[in-house]
Design a protein around this motif. Sequence first.
Motif, PDB file in Angstrom:
ATOM      1  N   HIS A  77      -0.283  -8.875   5.337  1.00 39.74           N
ATOM      2  CA  HIS A  77      -0.878  -7.660   4.768  1.00 39.74           C
ATOM      3  C   HIS A  77       0.124  -6.912   3.892  1.00 39.74           C
ATOM      4  CE1 HIS A  77      -3.036  -8.297   8.677  1.00 39.74           C
ATOM      5  NE2 HIS A  77      -4.053  -8.241   7.852  1.00 39.74           N
ATOM      6  N   ARG A  78      -0.389  -5.975   3.127  1.00 41.16           N
ATOM      7  CA  ARG A  78       0.443  -5.044   2.350  1.00 41.16           C
ATOM      8  C   ARG A  78       0.051  -3.633   2.784  1.00 41.16           C
ATOM      9  NH1 ARG A  78       4.179  -7.910  -0.476  1.00 41.16           N
ATOM     10  NH2 ARG A  78       3.278  -9.681  -1.506  1.00 41.16           N
ATOM     11  N   TYR A 101       6.880  14.219   1.391  1.00 45.84           N
ATOM     12  CA  TYR A 101       7.123  12.789   1.538  1.00 45.84           C
ATOM     13  C   TYR A 101       7.952  12.277   0.372  1.00 45.84           C
ATOM     14  CZ  TYR A 101       3.239  13.387   4.749  1.00 45.84           C
ATOM     15  OH  TYR A 101       2.441  13.831   5.765  1.00 45.84           O
ATOM     16  N   ARG A 102       8.745  11.230   0.629  1.00 37.71           N
ATOM     17  CA  ARG A 102       9.482  10.567  -0.439  1.00 37.71           C
ATOM     18  C   ARG A 102       8.528   9.631  -1.176  1.00 37.71           C
ATOM     19  NH1 ARG A 102      13.246  10.578   3.849  1.00 37.71           N
ATOM     20  NH2 ARG A 102      12.962   8.384   4.319  1.00 37.71           N
ATOM     21  N   PRO A 103       8.958   9.058  -2.303  1.00 39.38           N
ATOM     22  CA  PRO A 103       8.068   8.189  -3.078  1.00 39.38           C
ATOM     23  C   PRO A 103       7.539   7.013  -2.247  1.00 39.38           C
ATOM     24  CG  PRO A 103      10.006   8.733  -4.356  1.00 39.38           C
ATOM     25  CD  PRO A 103      10.242   9.261  -2.974  1.00 39.38           C
ATOM     26  N   PRO A 104       6.297   6.593  -2.514  1.00 43.72           N
ATOM     27  CA  PRO A 104       5.693   5.497  -1.749  1.00 43.72           C
ATOM     28  C   PRO A 104       6.365   4.153  -2.020  1.00 43.72           C
ATOM     29  CG  PRO A 104       4.249   6.180  -3.534  1.00 43.72           C
ATOM     30  CD  PRO A 104       5.390   7.136  -3.520  1.00 43.72           C
ATOM     31  N   VAL A 105       6.363   3.315  -0.982  1.00 46.45           N
ATOM     32  CA  VAL A 105       6.924   1.971  -1.052  1.00 46.45           C
ATOM     33  C   VAL A 105       5.890   1.007  -0.472  1.00 46.45           C
ATOM     34  CG1 VAL A 105       8.792   0.467  -0.265  1.00 46.45           C
ATOM     35  CG2 VAL A 105       9.252   2.874  -0.723  1.00 46.45           C
ATOM     36  N   GLU A 106       5.598  -0.067  -1.197  1.00 49.69           N
ATOM     37  CA  GLU A 106       4.686  -1.083  -0.663  1.00 49.69           C
ATOM     38  C   GLU A 106       5.510  -2.129   0.085  1.00 49.69           C
ATOM     39  OE1 GLU A 106       0.956  -2.705  -2.639  1.00 49.69           O
ATOM     40  OE2 GLU A 106       2.364  -4.373  -2.835  1.00 49.69           O
ATOM     41  N   VAL A 107       5.097  -2.443   1.315  1.00 47.02           N
ATOM     42  CA  VAL A 107       5.817  -3.425   2.126  1.00 47.02           C
ATOM     43  C   VAL A 107       4.847  -4.455   2.698  1.00 47.02           C
ATOM     44  CG1 VAL A 107       7.693  -1.859   2.764  1.00 47.02           C
ATOM     45  CG2 VAL A 107       5.687  -1.997   4.203  1.00 47.02           C
ATOM     46  N   ARG A 108       5.384  -5.650   2.931  1.00 46.00           N
ATOM     47  CA  ARG A 108       4.613  -6.690   3.598  1.00 46.00           C
ATOM     48  C   ARG A 108       4.614  -6.403   5.087  1.00 46.00           C
ATOM     49  NH1 ARG A 108       7.348 -12.044   1.817  1.00 46.00           N
ATOM     50  NH2 ARG A 108       6.047 -12.736   3.531  1.00 46.00           N
ATOM     51  N   ALA A 109       3.480  -6.669   5.734  1.00 45.18           N
ATOM     52  CA  ALA A 109       3.370  -6.332   7.152  1.00 45.18           C
ATOM     53  C   ALA A 109       2.321  -7.201   7.837  1.00 45.18           C
ATOM     54  CB  ALA A 109       2.981  -4.866   7.306  1.00 45.18           C
ATOM     55  N   LEU A 110       2.347  -7.156   9.142  1.00 51.01           N
ATOM     56  CA  LEU A 110       1.291  -7.712   9.971  1.00 51.01           C
ATOM     57  C   LEU A 110       0.638  -6.503  10.623  1.00 51.01           C
ATOM     58  CD1 LEU A 110      -0.167 -10.118  11.242  1.00 51.01           C
ATOM     59  CD2 LEU A 110       1.556 -10.076  13.053  1.00 51.01           C
ATOM     60  N   VAL A 111      -0.653  -6.300  10.366  1.00 49.66           N
ATOM     61  CA  VAL A 111      -1.350  -5.104  10.831  1.00 49.66           C
ATOM     62  C   VAL A 111      -2.410  -5.486  11.850  1.00 49.66           C
ATOM     63  CG1 VAL A 111      -2.785  -3.139  10.143  1.00 49.66           C
ATOM     64  CG2 VAL A 111      -0.986  -3.964   8.618  1.00 49.66           C
ATOM     65  N   ALA A 112      -2.443  -4.765  12.964  1.00 50.77           N
ATOM     66  CA  ALA A 112      -3.490  -4.925  13.973  1.00 50.77           C
ATOM     67  C   ALA A 112      -4.130  -3.557  14.173  1.00 50.77           C
ATOM     68  CB  ALA A 112      -2.910  -5.441  15.273  1.00 50.77           C
ATOM     69  N   GLY A 131       7.381  12.241  23.399  1.00 49.84           N
ATOM     70  CA  GLY A 131       7.141  11.635  24.701  1.00 49.84           C
ATOM     71  C   GLY A 131       5.757  11.886  25.259  1.00 49.84           C
ATOM     72  N   VAL A 132       4.872  12.477  24.473  1.00 53.70           N
ATOM     73  CA  VAL A 132       3.508  12.768  24.914  1.00 53.70           C
ATOM     74  C   VAL A 132       2.640  11.530  24.701  1.00 53.70           C
ATOM     75  CG1 VAL A 132       1.493  14.237  24.502  1.00 53.70           C
ATOM     76  CG2 VAL A 132       3.792  15.192  24.321  1.00 53.70           C
ATOM     77  N   GLU A 133       1.786  11.203  25.682  1.00 58.90           N
ATOM     78  CA  GLU A 133       0.887  10.062  25.533  1.00 58.90           C
ATOM     79  C   GLU A 133      -0.168  10.370  24.481  1.00 58.90           C
ATOM     80  OE1 GLU A 133      -0.833   8.867  29.249  1.00 58.90           O
ATOM     81  OE2 GLU A 133       0.906   7.620  29.722  1.00 58.90           O
ATOM     82  N   VAL A 134      -0.322   9.455  23.527  1.00 60.33           N
ATOM     83  CA  VAL A 134      -1.309   9.576  22.459  1.00 60.33           C
ATOM     84  C   VAL A 134      -1.961   8.220  22.237  1.00 60.33           C
ATOM     85  CG1 VAL A 134      -0.163  11.510  21.283  1.00 60.33           C
ATOM     86  CG2 VAL A 134       0.458   9.171  20.707  1.00 60.33           C
ATOM     87  N   THR A 135      -3.067   8.212  21.500  1.00 60.54           N
ATOM     88  CA  THR A 135      -3.762   6.975  21.198  1.00 60.54           C
ATOM     89  C   THR A 135      -3.358   6.477  19.823  1.00 60.54           C
ATOM     90  OG1 THR A 135      -5.633   7.683  22.536  1.00 60.54           O
ATOM     91  CG2 THR A 135      -6.026   5.893  20.982  1.00 60.54           C
ATOM     92  N   SER A 136      -2.932   5.222  19.758  1.00 67.01           N
ATOM     93  CA  SER A 136      -2.595   4.576  18.497  1.00 67.01           C
ATOM     94  C   SER A 136      -3.789   3.719  18.087  1.00 67.01           C
ATOM     95  CB  SER A 136      -1.358   3.697  18.666  1.00 67.01           C
ATOM     96  OG  SER A 136      -1.167   2.887  17.536  1.00 67.01           O
ATOM     97  N   THR A 137      -4.182   3.794  16.816  1.00 64.96           N
ATOM     98  CA  THR A 137      -5.319   2.997  16.349  1.00 64.96           C
ATOM     99  C   THR A 137      -4.895   1.862  15.432  1.00 64.96           C
ATOM    100  OG1 THR A 137      -5.710   4.500  14.514  1.00 64.96           O
ATOM    101  CG2 THR A 137      -6.919   4.931  16.547  1.00 64.96           C
ATOM    102  N   ALA A 138      -3.602   1.762  15.132  1.00 67.93           N
ATOM    103  CA  ALA A 138      -3.090   0.655  14.321  1.00 67.93           C
ATOM    104  C   ALA A 138      -1.634   0.418  14.670  1.00 67.93           C
ATOM    105  CB  ALA A 138      -3.238   0.962  12.839  1.00 67.93           C
ATOM    106  N   GLN A 139      -1.248  -0.853  14.687  1.00 66.78           N
ATOM    107  CA  GLN A 139       0.123  -1.241  14.943  1.00 66.78           C
ATOM    108  C   GLN A 139       0.571  -2.105  13.770  1.00 66.78           C
ATOM    109  OE1 GLN A 139      -2.382  -2.136  17.519  1.00 66.78           O
ATOM    110  NE2 GLN A 139      -2.171   0.029  17.940  1.00 66.78           N
ATOM    111  N   ILE A 140       1.775  -1.851  13.282  1.00 68.06           N
ATOM    112  CA  ILE A 140       2.294  -2.546  12.112  1.00 68.06           C
ATOM    113  C   ILE A 140       3.630  -3.188  12.473  1.00 68.06           C
ATOM    114  CG2 ILE A 140       3.128  -2.249   9.744  1.00 68.06           C
ATOM    115  CD1 ILE A 140       1.336   0.250   9.597  1.00 68.06           C
ATOM    116  N   ILE A 141       3.802  -4.445  12.093  1.00 69.37           N
ATOM    117  CA  ILE A 141       5.070  -5.154  12.234  1.00 69.37           C
ATOM    118  C   ILE A 141       5.564  -5.458  10.824  1.00 69.37           C
ATOM    119  CG2 ILE A 141       6.215  -7.257  13.038  1.00 69.37           C
ATOM    120  CD1 ILE A 141       5.318  -5.507  15.344  1.00 69.37           C
TER     121      ILE A 141
END
Length: 104
Positions: free
Chosen positions: A10-11, A27-38, A49-59
């Motif tokens: 993914h990008r 924010y600093r200028p945007p950067v496009e990176v290659r990733a694996l998105v779930a 340290g507060v528990e929250v819900t994540s809706t996407a994980q990126i490697i």
Amino acid sequence: MRVPGWLLRHRVTVEPYDGDSAYGATYRPPVEVRALVAEATKLTRNREGVEVTSTAQIITEPGLDCPAESRITLPSGRITKALSVAQHTAPGLPTPDCTEVMCE
């Protein structure tokens, strides 16, 4: 050993968080990176340290400049923010180094 490039299908666009101003987050200028998105719902902890819900994980490759609160555009076009960022390294072991970003 780094995460293999052929896994990063993914990008994503990352706008690194730079702080707050009188007008809100900056924010600093945007950067496009290659990733694996779930895009999956998981329970995680934010930088306080507060528990929250994540809706996407990126490697991505190691060393990504993406502090918590950075703005990220996913391949689906959805804009989200980084909740937490982890640099995974294991010097001397045959495991891939990578950066993991948990998103809102």
